[in-house]
Structures are given as C-alpha cells and as structure tokens.
Design a protein around this motif. Structure first.
Motif, PDB file in Angstrom:
ATOM      1  N   UNK A  24       3.851  -3.700  -9.328  1.00 47.17           N
ATOM      2  CA  UNK A  24       2.543  -3.450  -9.945  1.00 47.17           C
ATOM      3  C   UNK A  24       1.438  -3.837  -8.973  1.00 47.17           C
ATOM      4  N   UNK A  25       0.404  -2.996  -8.897  1.00 46.75           N
ATOM      5  CA  UNK A  25      -0.780  -3.358  -8.116  1.00 46.75           C
ATOM      6  C   UNK A  25      -2.007  -3.233  -8.997  1.00 46.75           C
ATOM      7  N   UNK A  26      -2.885  -4.209  -8.881  1.00 44.78           N
ATOM      8  CA  UNK A  26      -4.154  -4.122  -9.605  1.00 44.78           C
ATOM      9  C   UNK A  26      -5.275  -4.105  -8.570  1.00 44.78           C
ATOM     10  N   UNK A  27      -6.162  -3.119  -8.701  1.00 43.64           N
ATOM     11  CA  UNK A  27      -7.282  -3.000  -7.755  1.00 43.64           C
ATOM     12  C   UNK A  27      -8.455  -3.838  -8.223  1.00 43.64           C
ATOM     13  N   UNK A  28      -9.172  -4.411  -7.282  1.00 43.05           N
ATOM     14  CA  UNK A  28     -10.360  -5.188  -7.609  1.00 43.05           C
ATOM     15  C   UNK A  28     -11.355  -4.332  -8.390  1.00 43.05           C
ATOM     16  N   UNK A  29     -11.868  -4.851  -9.492  1.00 45.96           N
ATOM     17  CA  UNK A  29     -12.928  -4.172 -10.227  1.00 45.96           C
ATOM     18  C   UNK A  29     -12.477  -3.179 -11.275  1.00 45.96           C
ATOM     19  N   UNK A  30     -11.176  -2.924 -11.382  1.00 46.11           N
ATOM     20  CA  UNK A  30     -10.752  -1.926 -12.374  1.00 46.11           C
ATOM     21  C   UNK A  30     -10.439  -2.566 -13.733  1.00 46.11           C
TER      22      UNK A  30
END
Ligand code: ADP
Ligand code: MG
Lengths: 239, 325
Positions: A24-30
């Motif tokens: 899993x990857x989470x992008x900054x600001x999403x």
C-alpha cells in the motif's frame, strides 16, 4: 511524495490471515478511502499501521522511517494517529481534558500546559465543540463523541490521520457535517486514510479508493473506477 | 458567589495545617498525661494512612488493583533489620524507600502488562514468593530465622512517619495536578486510547507504581524500629496488602482526602474492635466492608459529597465518578 509505504503486511489470528500480504502507498495530501465487507481486515490493517499489533510479516514506512515494531505512543509522536471504530473517548473526563491530553502527550515537541490549553481551545473551535468544553465526554451524543475523538487526534498534530468508520451510526445531517470536517482537515495539509461504509461520503470526498477482501487488496482506483469494477460489485453483492 | 468560591479553596489547606499542628503537639500532651498507648495508636494510624494513600496514588487513577503493598512495606521492614545498626536513621529509612522503589520497578515491569484480576493475583503472589524465598535463604544459607531490629523511641518514629505523610500528601497533590496525573486517569479510563494519543503508558505505569512503593518502603523502614524483632512472616504479612486496599475503597479514591479519611477511620475502628470484640471483630469488619461496597461505591468521601450536594441543592460536576476499566 509518499507519506506511507506498506510492504507485504501480514497478520494472523489463529489460522486466519486477517491481513494477507498487503502492499500500500499513501500519497501526501490525499484522502484515501478503504472499503470492503465486514471482516475484510480493514480495522486490523489500521491496528498494524498504528502499532496496536505487531505484524507477523511485512514492513511499514512512515515518511521514510520504518515504524513497524514501534509502540503506538511513539508512532503517534512521529505524526501518525488513528481513531477507533468503537469510539474510545475518556468518558469521565471533560471534553477539554480529552483533547488536552492529545496536545500534551501526542505532539513531537513538548509543550507547557498553557500552550497545550490554547491549542485545545483552537481545536475545539475548529471541530465545533466549544460549547461542550466542560461537559463530560461520556454524556455526549455519539456524533459528538466521535468529534471529541477526532479533536483529540488532531491535537497530537498529525501528518497522517487514520479514521475508522467515523460516520457509522450518524444521521444524514451529521454525516454531511463530518464530510465537511474531513475536507477541512485535508485543507490543513493533513493526509487522511478513512475506512467507511457510508458510500456517499467515500464517493464524494476520496481521491482514491482501495478495496480489501479477505485480507487482500482486490481493487484500487478513483471512486468512478472502483464503483464500476466487476470484482468489487461481485464481492459486495455476493456477501 | 465569587467570594464564597474563593474561600472554599482554603478550607482544606487550613484544616490540614491545623491537624498538622495538633499532631506535632501530640507527643507533648501524651507524655504529660503519661499515655504511651496514644502514641502507639497514632503510629499505627499514620502507618496505614501512608500505605493507603500511596496505594491510591497509583491504583486510584489507573484502576490497577495492586496487592503487593505487603512486599514493599516488608522490604522496608527488612532494610531496617539489615541496615538499622550500620546507618544513621534518616539514611536507613531512605534506603528502605529506595529498595522498595527498585523492587517495584522489577515487579511492575513484569506484571503491569496484565490487567484486572490477573494483575491483582500476580502482585499478591509476588508477596508470597518473596516471603518464602527469603525464609528459605534465612534457614538454609544465613542460618537462623528473623533478625533483631534497632530500637528507636516511639516519639521519633511518630515524627518520622508524620514527615513521610506530609511528603506523600505534597507528592500526591503535585502529581494529580500535573499532566502525568491526567495521563494516569486516562490509563484507568481507556489504556489503549491513551497509548494511541502519545502517552507512554508502560513507563508511566512502572514509574508511578515505583513512586508509590517508595513511600511504602519508607514507612516500613521506620516502623520496624518499634518492633524489636522481625522475620519474614511478620514482615510480609498479607494483611498489609489487603488493609490499605480496603481502606482506600472505604474512604473513596476520587481525591486525596478520601484515602486519608478511610485509613484513619478504618484503623481506629479496627483498634477498638480488636480490643472490645476480639472474637467477632473480623465479622463486623467484613460486614462494614460489604455494606460500603454496596451502598457507598465512592466511599465515605462520596457519601459526604452527595450529602453536601443535597444540602446545597447545587448540581456540581460528579467529580468522584469513575468507571472501572
Ligand atoms: N483481536 C483479534 N483476535 C482474533 N481475531 C480478530 C481480532 N481482530 C480481528 N479479528 C478477525 O480478523 C478478521 C478481520 O477483522 P477486522 O479487521 O476487524 O475487519 P473489518 O474492520 O474489515 O470489518 C475478522 O475475521 C475478525 O474476526
Ligand atoms: Mg472494522
């Protein structure tokens, strides 16, 4: 820019893999939505990321540092905080004390009581709880208790916020208010991952959605993509 | 309104200082009336007050029911037995406190991951374990059970106990007002949530547990000097675990005054009952305890609080309200 990176995360309960090799990857600001049928392993995934449980396998990186194996309090002070599915305010404390605790203990830097109290007031204003400041948290409505928990999490000055079914059990008006609040939190620059069953909320405010089923990610994409995905429809209709 | 509120703030400190002055003067009057018993009674009362208040320092806010009080008190007693002849009194008492502090770090480190009844049982077992290991050591290695203790005049013991109690009250007050006091309550309320908002629950629990044990050790070290002889069955008597817990429940744990009142009333009652009704005293005692738990869930202080609220008709926040786990 990635804020959270999860690799091969696995957690067994007895023989059952509640989370089975999740990447899993989470992008900054999403605002990332996490959906899936009951028992899919969503809460367990949050428990692993926030340090409630240690994973059986896999690694978690937050802002480049490995956090798997760290205690929840240490992870919180790094700027990653979660709320609970079954609301866990400190019922016999006032709303103010609940949030103050977050400000005093959760932030990376140490604060004086005065600074923490000033921040607490600000946050209570922001979430709209000022009038309940001196009320016992346990005597509030569910919607307001969830706000207290949210305010307490915000007081720890997070960069990544994990919300576990914040809107479950709220009436339509309250859901609308909660959606508004989540959007405002994102505007403050805080990244959000939210588990939610309220589809209206998920579809309207998430940039991206991940679908979990039996501990595995079965689909990923924009709300439009996910809502027309064949496997997803099968899983939801099939159960 | 304002004036009244202002002056309420001073009621308890003023009463406390008056009581303190009376206590300081007590040995003088007791000597004049030639009543040695009075000082002995007050020694016991002070000792139980210290044990109860220090027990409540940790167990009150966190809800972790420790039954290891006898271990820490006993270690204090034994410290006096070992070091009483080689060290000056104040240093020896301090050593008793420090020894208990260290022991509590070990016991706490091992047992504080347990919750509820398991924690209670393990702390209780730790008393038995220490007692029997020490007994075995004395018999098989040291060769001889128990040891004599250096004697110190009752009046000195009384003043040292009074000093310890004052120190303990100040510590409890400062801790309660600090951010750590709030964090301890959050542990009692919902430990998992506390950990997730940044409270280092493990360190805070172990340190506070050790701090409370420090005072128990101090009390043990000074009390030993009135006993002539101690052995492990005298020192690690489980009653020292049960009574402070009961006294705190009896008085109420919502604030500092509760455990103090509980210990004073309870100890006094116990002394009277033992002398007047030696055969049925435990029975009367049990009955009082059961009635307290059923009818006064917040102890004597809770009762006083609700009477005051009824008389004044005001609706104050229910400060003594707490949920158990
Ligand atoms: N602490 C636990 N002990 C044993 N089994 C658990 C525990 N937590 C979750 N599970 C199991 O793991 C699976 C996933 O649960 P959960 O993560 O709560 O699902 P979701 O939040 O998606 O509804 C379920 O089968 C659940 O019964
Ligand atoms: Mg869940």
């Amino acid at each position: 820019m990635q804020i959270l990176h999860v690799e091969g995360l696995t957690k067994y309960f007895g023989g059952l893999a509640a989370v089975a090799g999740v990447d899993l990857q989470v992008e900054k600001g999403e605002i990332l939505g996490l959906i899936g049928p009951n028992g899919a392993g969503k809460t367990t995934l949050f428990n692993l990321i926030s340090g409630t449980y240690a994973p059986n396998a896999g690694k978690i990186f937050f802002d480049g540092t490995k956090i798997s194996g760290m205690k929840p309090n240490a992870i919180c002070r790094k700027g990653l905080v979660r709320t609970f599915q079954s609301c866990r305010v400190f019922p016999e404390m006032t709303v103010f004390q609940n949030v103050l605790l977050g400000a005093l203990f959760g932030a990376p830097e140490t604060k004086t009581w005065h600074q923490a109290a000033a921040e607490t007031k600000e946050i209570l204003d922001f979430v709209g709880l000022s009038e309940f400041s001196d009320t016992r948290a346990g005597s509030l409505t569910l919607a307001n208790q969830k706000r207290v928990e949210l305010a307490r999490a915000l007081a720890t000055k997070p960069r990544l916020l994990l919300l576990d079914e914040m809107m479950a059990g709220l009436n339509p008006t309250e859901v609308g208010e909660a959606m508004e609040l989540v959007t405002q939190i994102r505007e403050k620059g805080i990244t959000i991952v939210m588990i939610e069953h309220v589809m209206k909320a998920i579809m309207n405010i998430c940039n991206r959605i991940i679908v979990l089923h039996r501990g595995q990610i079965i689909a990923e994409g924009t709300p439009a993509e996910v809502s027309t995905d064949k496997t997803v429809i099968e899983v939801y209709l099939g159960e | 309104m304002k004036i009244k509120a202002n002056y309420k703030k001073y009621v308890i400190p003023v009463i406390a200082i008056l009581v303190l002055v009376l206590l300081i003067a007590l040995p003088y009057f007791a000597e004049r009336s030639d009543s040695r018993y009075t000082i002995v009674l007050f020694k016991t009362i002070l000792m139980f007050t210290i044990l109860t208040l220090s027990w409540a320092l940790f167990s009150g806010p966190t809800g972790y029911t420790s039954l290891a009080t006898a271990a820490f008190y006993g270690v204090g007693l034994y410290t006096a037995g070992v070091l009483g002849r080689v060290l000056p009194l104040p240093v020896m008492v301090l050593c008793g406190g420090l020894a208990s502090f260290l022991l509590a770090v070990i016991i706490g480190g091992i047992t504080l991951r347990l919750r509820g009844i398991y924690f209670a049982i393990f702390t209780l077992s730790s008393v038995e374990l220490i007692k029997h290991v020490l007994h075995w050591y004395e018999i098989t290695i040291a060769g001889g059970r128990g040891r004599p203790v250096v004697r110190v005049p009752d009046t000195t013991v009384f003043y040292v106990l009074l000093g310890i109690l004052v120190l303990l009250i100040i510590t409890s007050y400062l801790l309660k007002r600090s951010k750590y006091g709030l964090a301890l309550s959050s542990i009692g309320s919902c430990e998992e949530a506390a950990a997730h908002i940044g409270v280092n629950v493990v360190t805070l629990k172990v340190f506070t547990f050790a701090l409370s044990s420090f005072f128990m050790g101090l009390a043990g070290a000074i009390m030993a000097t009135g006993m002539v002889y101690i052995d492990c069955f005298i020192a690690f008597d489980l009653n020292y675990s049960f009574f402070p817990t009961l006294m705190a429940i009896f008085g109420g744990m919502g604030n500092i005054v509760g455990p103090i009142i509980g210990a004073v009333v309870f100890t006094y009652l116990r002394e009277i009952l033992i002398t007047e009704f030696p055969y049925v005293y435990m029975f009367i005692f049990g009955t009082v305890m059961i009635l307290t738990i059923i009818y006064l869930p917040n102890g004597l202080i809770g009762l006083a609080e609700s009477i005051r609220r009824k008389l004044l008709g005001g609706k104050h926040a229910d400060t003594t309200c707490r949920r158990v786990n």
